[in-house]
Design a protein around this motif. Structure first.
Motif, PDB file in Angstrom:
ATOM      1  N   ALA A   9       0.841  -1.208   0.000  1.00 33.99           N
ATOM      2  CA  ALA A   9       0.000   0.000   0.000  1.00 33.99           C
ATOM      3  C   ALA A   9       0.870   1.251   0.000  1.00 33.99           C
ATOM      4  O   ALA A   9       1.952   1.266   0.598  1.00 33.99           O
ATOM      5  N   PRO A  10       0.410   2.307  -0.684  1.00 34.92           N
ATOM      6  CA  PRO A  10       1.178   3.563  -0.678  1.00 34.92           C
ATOM      7  C   PRO A  10       1.360   4.083   0.756  1.00 34.92           C
ATOM      8  O   PRO A  10       0.413   4.122   1.532  1.00 34.92           O
ATOM      9  N   GLY A  11       2.583   4.418   1.102  1.00 38.54           N
ATOM     10  CA  GLY A  11       2.868   4.972   2.424  1.00 38.54           C
ATOM     11  C   GLY A  11       3.014   3.950   3.530  1.00 38.54           C
ATOM     12  O   GLY A  11       3.259   4.309   4.672  1.00 38.54           O
ATOM     13  N   ALA A  12       2.860   2.663   3.233  1.00 35.70           N
ATOM     14  CA  ALA A  12       3.003   1.627   4.260  1.00 35.70           C
ATOM     15  C   ALA A  12       4.447   1.583   4.744  1.00 35.70           C
ATOM     16  O   ALA A  12       5.381   1.661   3.955  1.00 35.70           O
ATOM     17  N   VAL A  13       4.627   1.475   6.050  1.00 31.80           N
ATOM     18  CA  VAL A  13       5.965   1.396   6.632  1.00 31.80           C
ATOM     19  C   VAL A  13       6.013   0.260   7.637  1.00 31.80           C
ATOM     20  O   VAL A  13       5.008  -0.125   8.219  1.00 31.80           O
TER      21      VAL A  13
END
Length: 92
Positions: A62-66
């Motif tokens: 997912a975009p921005g997943a860390v």
């Protein structure tokens, strides 16, 4: 945190209990103090309030997943255990 959590879902989190692998935890972002993260515990090092834990997203693509591979392991002190999730209303 999809698929475990969806936008609009509610959380009940409490500040007790040692983290366990697979558990959801709520904690402040290590570098952005106004941002909170909900992540799944992948490893625990140490015990008690001095313990730290590693974490990951349920949806790493997912975009921005860390995860802790991009950030740092998190201290148990200041984190919350997610004990209940409530499904929010979905748009039809």
């Amino acid at each position: 945190m999809r698929p475990a959590l969806q936008p609009g879902d509610g959380l009940l989190a409490v500040r007790f209990g040692a983290p366990r692998v697979g558990q959801l935890r709520l904690f402040p972002h290590p570098w952005q103090s106004t941002r909170w993260l909900v992540k799944r515990v992948t490893a625990v090092h140490g015990s008690g309030r001095d313990a730290i834990f590693e974490f990951r997203s349920d949806n790493p693509a997912a975009p921005g997943a860390v995860g802790s591979d991009e950030l740092v392991p998190v201290s148990v002190a200041g984190s919350y255990r997610v004990v209940f999730t409530a499904r929010g209303r979905r748009a039809r």
